[in-house]
Design a protein around this motif. Sequence first.
Motif, PDB file in Angstrom:
ATOM      1  N   GLU A   7      -0.848   2.151   5.922  1.00  0.00           N
ATOM      2  CA  GLU A   7      -1.448   2.402   7.232  1.00  0.00           C
ATOM      3  C   GLU A   7      -2.138   1.164   7.796  1.00  0.00           C
ATOM      4  OE1 GLU A   7      -4.086   5.687   6.436  1.00  0.00           O
ATOM      5  OE2 GLU A   7      -2.553   6.566   5.126  1.00  0.00           O
ATOM      6  N   LYS A   8      -2.250   0.112   6.985  1.00  0.00           N
ATOM      7  CA  LYS A   8      -3.018  -1.068   7.369  1.00  0.00           C
ATOM      8  C   LYS A   8      -2.106  -2.234   7.734  1.00  0.00           C
ATOM      9  CE  LYS A   8      -6.442  -4.372   5.615  1.00  0.00           C
ATOM     10  NZ  LYS A   8      -7.212  -4.804   4.407  1.00  0.00           N
ATOM     11  N   VAL A   9      -2.195  -2.682   8.981  1.00  0.00           N
ATOM     12  CA  VAL A   9      -1.460  -3.876   9.412  1.00  0.00           C
ATOM     13  C   VAL A   9      -2.186  -5.108   8.877  1.00  0.00           C
ATOM     14  CG1 VAL A   9      -0.689  -5.243  11.389  1.00  0.00           C
ATOM     15  CG2 VAL A   9      -0.634  -2.750  11.515  1.00  0.00           C
ATOM     16  N   ILE A  10      -1.449  -5.986   8.201  1.00  0.00           N
ATOM     17  CA  ILE A  10      -2.054  -7.231   7.711  1.00  0.00           C
ATOM     18  C   ILE A  10      -1.571  -8.449   8.480  1.00  0.00           C
ATOM     19  CG2 ILE A  10      -2.483  -6.319   5.403  1.00  0.00           C
ATOM     20  CD1 ILE A  10      -0.006  -7.826   4.430  1.00  0.00           C
ATOM     21  N   TRP A  11      -0.515  -8.268   9.308  1.00  0.00           N
ATOM     22  CA  TRP A  11      -0.030  -9.412  10.095  1.00  0.00           C
ATOM     23  C   TRP A  11       0.921  -8.919  11.171  1.00  0.00           C
ATOM     24  CZ3 TRP A  11       4.865 -11.620  10.916  1.00  0.00           C
ATOM     25  CH2 TRP A  11       4.858 -12.897  11.504  1.00  0.00           C
ATOM     26  N   LYS A  12       0.891  -9.586  12.333  1.00  0.00           N
ATOM     27  CA  LYS A  12       1.854  -9.347  13.404  1.00  0.00           C
ATOM     28  C   LYS A  12       2.335 -10.681  13.942  1.00  0.00           C
ATOM     29  CE  LYS A  12      -0.826  -6.787  16.031  1.00  0.00           C
ATOM     30  NZ  LYS A  12      -1.270  -5.921  17.142  1.00  0.00           N
ATOM     31  N   SER A  13       3.598 -10.746  14.337  1.00  0.00           N
ATOM     32  CA  SER A  13       4.121 -11.979  14.931  1.00  0.00           C
ATOM     33  C   SER A  13       3.439 -12.233  16.270  1.00  0.00           C
ATOM     34  CB  SER A  13       5.637 -11.880  15.119  1.00  0.00           C
ATOM     35  OG  SER A  13       5.977 -10.770  15.931  1.00  0.00           O
ATOM     36  N   GLU A  14       3.134 -13.481  16.513  1.00  0.00           N
ATOM     37  CA  GLU A  14       2.452 -13.832  17.757  1.00  0.00           C
ATOM     38  C   GLU A  14       3.366 -13.689  18.957  1.00  0.00           C
ATOM     39  OE1 GLU A  14       0.076 -17.688  19.656  1.00  0.00           O
ATOM     40  OE2 GLU A  14       0.413 -17.558  17.490  1.00  0.00           O
ATOM     41  N   ASN A  15       4.654 -14.006  18.761  1.00  0.00           N
ATOM     42  CA  ASN A  15       5.635 -13.960  19.844  1.00  0.00           C
ATOM     43  C   ASN A  15       6.816 -13.081  19.456  1.00  0.00           C
ATOM     44  OD1 ASN A  15       4.288 -15.956  21.569  1.00  0.00           O
ATOM     45  ND2 ASN A  15       4.861 -17.434  19.977  1.00  0.00           N
ATOM     46  N   ASP A  72       0.213  -3.406   4.577  1.00  0.00           N
ATOM     47  CA  ASP A  72      -0.211  -3.589   3.191  1.00  0.00           C
ATOM     48  C   ASP A  72       0.646  -2.735   2.247  1.00  0.00           C
ATOM     49  OD1 ASP A  72      -2.202  -2.719   0.802  1.00  0.00           O
ATOM     50  OD2 ASP A  72      -2.738  -4.700   1.553  1.00  0.00           O
ATOM     51  N   ARG A  73       1.056  -3.311   1.120  1.00  0.00           N
ATOM     52  CA  ARG A  73       1.892  -2.581   0.161  1.00  0.00           C
ATOM     53  C   ARG A  73       1.201  -1.350  -0.399  1.00  0.00           C
ATOM     54  NH1 ARG A  73       6.232  -5.164  -2.941  1.00  0.00           N
ATOM     55  NH2 ARG A  73       5.546  -3.770  -4.608  1.00  0.00           N
ATOM     56  N   GLU A  74      -0.079  -1.459  -0.659  1.00  0.00           N
ATOM     57  CA  GLU A  74      -0.819  -0.346  -1.264  1.00  0.00           C
ATOM     58  C   GLU A  74      -1.380   0.613  -0.225  1.00  0.00           C
ATOM     59  OE1 GLU A  74      -0.728   0.179  -4.481  1.00  0.00           O
ATOM     60  OE2 GLU A  74       0.528  -1.612  -4.619  1.00  0.00           O
ATOM     61  N   ASN A  75      -1.552   0.128   0.990  1.00  0.00           N
ATOM     62  CA  ASN A  75      -2.074   0.963   2.070  1.00  0.00           C
ATOM     63  C   ASN A  75      -1.155   0.812   3.284  1.00  0.00           C
ATOM     64  OD1 ASN A  75      -3.438   2.407   3.983  1.00  0.00           O
ATOM     65  ND2 ASN A  75      -5.258   1.090   4.019  1.00  0.00           N
ATOM     66  N   PRO A 116      13.055   3.196   2.428  1.00  0.00           N
ATOM     67  CA  PRO A 116      13.904   3.915   1.475  1.00  0.00           C
ATOM     68  C   PRO A 116      13.455   3.851   0.014  1.00  0.00           C
ATOM     69  CG  PRO A 116      14.943   1.867   2.115  1.00  0.00           C
ATOM     70  CD  PRO A 116      13.699   1.985   2.952  1.00  0.00           C
ATOM     71  N   VAL A 117      12.254   3.408  -0.241  1.00  0.00           N
ATOM     72  CA  VAL A 117      11.668   3.466  -1.591  1.00  0.00           C
ATOM     73  C   VAL A 117      10.284   4.098  -1.476  1.00  0.00           C
ATOM     74  CG1 VAL A 117      12.943   1.493  -2.495  1.00  0.00           C
ATOM     75  CG2 VAL A 117      10.748   1.118  -1.376  1.00  0.00           C
ATOM     76  N   LYS A 118       9.846   4.742  -2.558  1.00  0.00           N
ATOM     77  CA  LYS A 118       8.546   5.402  -2.517  1.00  0.00           C
ATOM     78  C   LYS A 118       7.411   4.401  -2.730  1.00  0.00           C
ATOM     79  CE  LYS A 118       9.879  10.089  -3.848  1.00  0.00           C
ATOM     80  NZ  LYS A 118       9.701  11.185  -4.819  1.00  0.00           N
ATOM     81  N   VAL A 119       6.306   4.655  -2.057  1.00  0.00           N
ATOM     82  CA  VAL A 119       5.069   3.897  -2.237  1.00  0.00           C
ATOM     83  C   VAL A 119       3.999   4.889  -2.680  1.00  0.00           C
ATOM     84  CG1 VAL A 119       3.288   2.528  -1.094  1.00  0.00           C
ATOM     85  CG2 VAL A 119       5.699   2.170  -0.509  1.00  0.00           C
ATOM     86  N   ASN A 120       3.417   4.645  -3.828  1.00  0.00           N
ATOM     87  CA  ASN A 120       2.415   5.564  -4.378  1.00  0.00           C
ATOM     88  C   ASN A 120       2.948   6.995  -4.472  1.00  0.00           C
ATOM     89  OD1 ASN A 120       0.534   3.433  -4.526  1.00  0.00           O
ATOM     90  ND2 ASN A 120      -0.102   3.775  -2.405  1.00  0.00           N
ATOM     91  N   GLY A 121       4.227   7.101  -4.866  1.00  0.00           N
ATOM     92  CA  GLY A 121       4.819   8.415  -5.105  1.00  0.00           C
ATOM     93  C   GLY A 121       5.340   9.139  -3.884  1.00  0.00           C
ATOM     94  N   LEU A 169      10.407  -3.185   1.865  1.00  0.00           N
ATOM     95  CA  LEU A 169       9.307  -3.456   0.956  1.00  0.00           C
ATOM     96  C   LEU A 169       9.541  -4.814   0.311  1.00  0.00           C
ATOM     97  CD1 LEU A 169       6.723  -2.337  -0.407  1.00  0.00           C
ATOM     98  CD2 LEU A 169       8.205  -1.459  -2.229  1.00  0.00           C
ATOM     99  N   THR A 170       8.640  -5.757   0.570  1.00  0.00           N
ATOM    100  CA  THR A 170       8.723  -7.098   0.000  1.00  0.00           C
ATOM    101  C   THR A 170       7.444  -7.380  -0.786  1.00  0.00           C
ATOM    102  OG1 THR A 170       7.636  -8.312   1.800  1.00  0.00           O
ATOM    103  CG2 THR A 170       9.981  -7.769   2.091  1.00  0.00           C
ATOM    104  N   LYS A 171       7.426  -8.497  -1.468  1.00  0.00           N
ATOM    105  CA  LYS A 171       6.211  -8.847  -2.214  1.00  0.00           C
ATOM    106  C   LYS A 171       5.057  -9.163  -1.275  1.00  0.00           C
ATOM    107  CE  LYS A 171       7.031 -13.833  -2.887  1.00  0.00           C
ATOM    108  NZ  LYS A 171       8.222 -14.014  -2.060  1.00  0.00           N
TER     109      LYS A 171
END
Length: 299
Positions: free
Chosen positions: A227-235, A222-225, A145-150, A196-198
């Motif tokens: 489309e890019k997964v930076i982490w997934k929960s193992e379980n 990733d906040r700036e991208n 519900p907030v814009k990222v890069n417009g 959207l978190t830090k």
Amino acid sequence: MLKKLPFPILLPSSDNFDCKNAYNPSVVFRKGKFVMLYRGECEDGKTGRIGLAISEDGISFTKFPDPVLESEYPWEAKGVEDPRVVKLGKKYVMTYTGYDGKVARLCLATSKNLLSWKKHGPIFDDFPENYLRPRGWTKSGAILPVKVNGRYIMYFGDSNIWIAYSKDGKTWEYLEKPVLSPGKLLLVEPGPPPLLTKEGIVLFYNSAGKSLVYRVRVAVFDRENPEKVIWKSENPILEPEYPWEKFGHVNNVVFLEGLVESHERTLFYYGAADRYVGLAVWKGSVEMLLQTLGFSKSI
């Protein structure tokens, strides 16, 4: 970890439009009240109408007697299902499934008050088939519900998860390549609207293996991208445990669609066995939950 209430917080009614099943909720905190939009089914062959319920404490809900959304058009002739609601500017935007008996299409509606909704039809007129779904099948979408890069972003789909972008929250363009694939699982599907978190864009998502047991997992983009997964929960963070989660209209299902951060706690609202609404509570923020789950930007 997340603490489930040992009982459903919403049950089917005795003789209303949700007399068979009441499940898969989205919840919005508005003017000091928790407003739930949920999928209700009765014995008339429809796969869903959207009902509304209100709560002061987020646990005990009072239902409105009539649905706020039901079938009108050919693409939703068999039912409207699985709402996810966000506020964009001054309007609420609902993504929901329109089902015609063969294809589940991702549709969109808007409202100023959560009661009266204006439908805008299927979001994507056409969508390629894949290993699991026929052409046109898009089913579900969760909007940040907030814009990222417009632009607003939406994660959607229920085999893989794709991404789409929009400047106004109504007209969307998707990328053909999935941003989250099931891997060894059978399917993945977005849960509630992402946050959207830090740390990044947090997406809780539903998953099922070949045994069709539905569990909830979490990914961070990733906040700036986006489309890019930076982490997934193992379980998984939620899975069927109680009898009312294991046995119902569809067995062995916990399906997360609602999330509210409120008063130093996070409330997770989910469908249980496609019949009830369950609630799990985390005493803290989503960012605190990520740290507890072992989040690190290692992917």
